[in-house]
Design a protein around this motif. Sequence first.
Motif, short mmCIF file in Angstrom:
data_model
loop_
_atom_site.label_atom_id
_atom_site.label_comp_id
_atom_site.label_asym_id
_atom_site.label_seq_id
_atom_site.Cartn_x
_atom_site.Cartn_y
_atom_site.Cartn_z
N PHE A 167 0.82 -1.21 0.00
CA PHE A 167 0.00 0.00 0.00
C PHE A 167 0.86 1.26 0.00
O PHE A 167 0.34 2.36 -0.06
CB PHE A 167 -0.95 -0.03 1.20
N ARG A 168 2.18 1.10 0.03
CA ARG A 168 3.11 2.22 -0.09
C ARG A 168 3.55 2.42 -1.54
O ARG A 168 4.00 3.48 -1.91
CB ARG A 168 4.38 1.97 0.74
N ARG A 169 3.48 1.36 -2.34
CA ARG A 169 4.11 1.34 -3.66
C ARG A 169 3.07 1.37 -4.77
O ARG A 169 1.87 1.51 -4.53
CB ARG A 169 4.99 0.10 -3.78
N TRP A 170 3.54 1.17 -5.99
CA TRP A 170 2.65 1.18 -7.17
C TRP A 170 1.57 0.11 -7.09
O TRP A 170 0.53 0.24 -7.73
CB TRP A 170 3.46 1.03 -8.45
N GLY A 213 -5.82 2.83 3.45
CA GLY A 213 -6.59 3.81 2.70
C GLY A 213 -7.09 4.94 3.57
O GLY A 213 -7.00 4.91 4.80
N ASP A 214 -7.67 5.95 2.94
CA ASP A 214 -8.05 7.16 3.66
C ASP A 214 -9.47 7.13 4.20
O ASP A 214 -9.87 8.04 4.92
CB ASP A 214 -7.88 8.39 2.75
N HIS A 218 -8.50 4.12 10.09
CA HIS A 218 -7.31 3.63 10.77
C HIS A 218 -6.12 4.53 10.42
O HIS A 218 -5.96 4.95 9.30
CB HIS A 218 -6.99 2.19 10.35
N ARG A 219 -5.26 4.78 11.39
CA ARG A 219 -4.07 5.59 11.15
C ARG A 219 -3.07 5.37 12.28
O ARG A 219 -3.45 5.23 13.43
CB ARG A 219 -4.43 7.08 11.07
N SER A 220 -1.79 5.31 11.90
CA SER A 220 -0.73 5.15 12.89
C SER A 220 0.58 5.62 12.29
O SER A 220 0.90 5.32 11.14
CB SER A 220 -0.59 3.68 13.32
N ASP A 221 1.36 6.36 13.08
CA ASP A 221 2.67 6.82 12.62
C ASP A 221 3.66 5.66 12.48
O ASP A 221 4.71 5.81 11.85
CB ASP A 221 3.24 7.85 13.59
N ARG A 222 3.34 4.50 13.03
CA ARG A 222 4.26 3.37 12.98
C ARG A 222 4.36 2.78 11.57
O ARG A 222 5.20 1.93 11.31
CB ARG A 222 3.84 2.29 13.97
N PHE A 223 3.51 3.22 10.67
CA PHE A 223 3.55 2.71 9.31
C PHE A 223 4.46 3.52 8.40
O PHE A 223 4.62 3.18 7.23
CB PHE A 223 2.14 2.66 8.72
N ALA A 224 5.05 4.59 8.90
CA ALA A 224 5.94 5.41 8.07
C ALA A 224 7.23 4.66 7.80
O ALA A 224 7.88 4.15 8.72
CB ALA A 224 6.23 6.73 8.77
N GLY A 256 -6.05 7.26 -2.83
CA GLY A 256 -5.46 6.64 -4.00
C GLY A 256 -5.33 5.14 -3.95
O GLY A 256 -4.91 4.52 -4.93
N VAL A 257 -5.69 4.52 -2.81
CA VAL A 257 -5.63 3.06 -2.72
C VAL A 257 -6.87 2.47 -3.37
O VAL A 257 -8.00 2.77 -2.96
CB VAL A 257 -5.53 2.60 -1.25
N THR A 258 -6.67 1.63 -4.37
CA THR A 258 -7.81 1.04 -5.08
C THR A 258 -7.80 -0.49 -5.02
O THR A 258 -8.55 -1.13 -5.74
CB THR A 258 -7.84 1.49 -6.55
#
Length: 406
Positions: A167-170, A213-214, A218-224, A256-258
Motif C-alpha cells: 500500500f506504499r508502492r505502485w 486507505g483514507d 485507521h491511522r498510525s505513525d508506525r507505518f511510516a 489513491g488506494v484502489t
Amino acid sequence: MAVRRHAIVGLGSRAELFARALAASPRAELAAFCDRNETRMRVHNGWLGTEIPAYRPEDFTAMLAKERIDVVVVCTPDHTHAGYVVAALEAGCDVVTEKPMTTDVEGARAILAARRETGRSVRVAFNYRYNPVHRRVRELLDGGAIGEIGSVEFSWLLDTAHGADYFRRWHREKANSGGLLVHKSGHHFDLVNWWLGRGPETVFALGRLFFYGDKTGHRSDRFALDLDAAPKLRALYRDAAREDGYVRNQDVFAPGVTIEDDLSVLVRHHGGAVLNYHLHAYSPREGYRVAFSGSEGRLELDVRENEYASGAEPVPKRARARLTVQRHWEPPGTVFDGLLGEGHGGGDERMLAELLGDAEPDALGCAAGHDAGLQALLTGLAANRSLETGQAVAVEELLEEIGEPA
C-alpha cells in the motif's frame, strides 16, 4: 551447453536476486540492463562491481539485437509485463518473468499469441514451488497419503510490515498490479494448482479495503517507512526519485488506494476439489496454513514466518514449518517440524539454478511455463471479476476472451 546472454528489464529491488545469480552463473551471462531510471542501473552495477551496459525502455528492442540477448528477465511493474514479454518473444528471445505473467485478459491474449507465433518459451518465477516443504506436500499428495482430495483450506497472513508495503508502492493501484488477488495471491493459487494437478473451474470472491486507505478510519505513525534506515531502498528509490518522481514510501492511509486488503475466495477446481482461500494484509504476525481433506485423511502445513511485526520494516525471518499427516482412525504423524531455508523458505536458490540452466529440471515439475502462469492468473482475474459483479465466474468465459481452449 552454450552460455546464454541475459538482459534484465526493471531494476527495482527484486532484480537484485536475478542479477546476483546471473553474475555467479557458469551457464548464463548478464549482458544488459534496461530501466527508465539510470540511477537504479548504476546502483546495481555498483553492487555487482560490473559495468553492464544500461539502456532506456525506448531502446529495449534495439538493445536485444545489439547485445545478442537470448533471454529477457522481466522485473518491471506488473501492468507492463505483457509489453516487454511480447517484444522479447518477437525479437527471438526466451523470457523469464516475475509473477504475475500479466494483469489482465488483454495482456494474457497478447503473450499467448506471441508465444504461439514465435515458438519461444515463457517461464514464470513461481519460487514457492521449489520450497522443500512445498515439494514434500506435492510428493505426499501424489503418493496418495490422504486419498482423493475433497477440499483445501488456505489462509495467508501478511503482517503490518510486509502487508503494508503493498500500500506504499505502485501496487496500491489495481490498474498497476491487478490487486493482491493477482499480484500476491497468484503465488498461492499456483501452489494449489500444482499440488492438485488441476486448474480452476469456477470462482467466487468477497473482499474489501478494511484497514488501509483514507476512508477506513485507521491511522498510525508506525507505518511510516524510513528510507534512510534502509540503505538498499534508499539507493534504489529515494536517491533515484529525482529522475522519475517515483515515491517508494507513500502513506498507506492516503487517498489513491484502489486494491483490497481483506479477501476471501472460493474456487472449484477441475475434478471437484474446492479451495477455501483467505488473505489479509494487516496481521500482527506473518505466516500461512494450508490443509487438505482427503478420502483417507488430512494433511496440514503450518508455517510461521515471524511472530510479530515490530514496525514498518520487516522482522528478519526464517520460517518455521510443521507438516503433519493424519489418516482416518490413526494418530497424526509429523513429517517435518523445523526451520526452513532462507529466501522464500529455500526455494529461491533452487528456482534460480533451474531457470539459469545451472541445475537439471526438477523431477516434480517445479518449472512453471506460460500454461502455469495462465492458470494462476485465471483464478485472480476471475476473483476480481466476481468482486465487481457479486457473482460466481466460470473460468471458461475468461479463456474464451483470451482465445485459449477450455
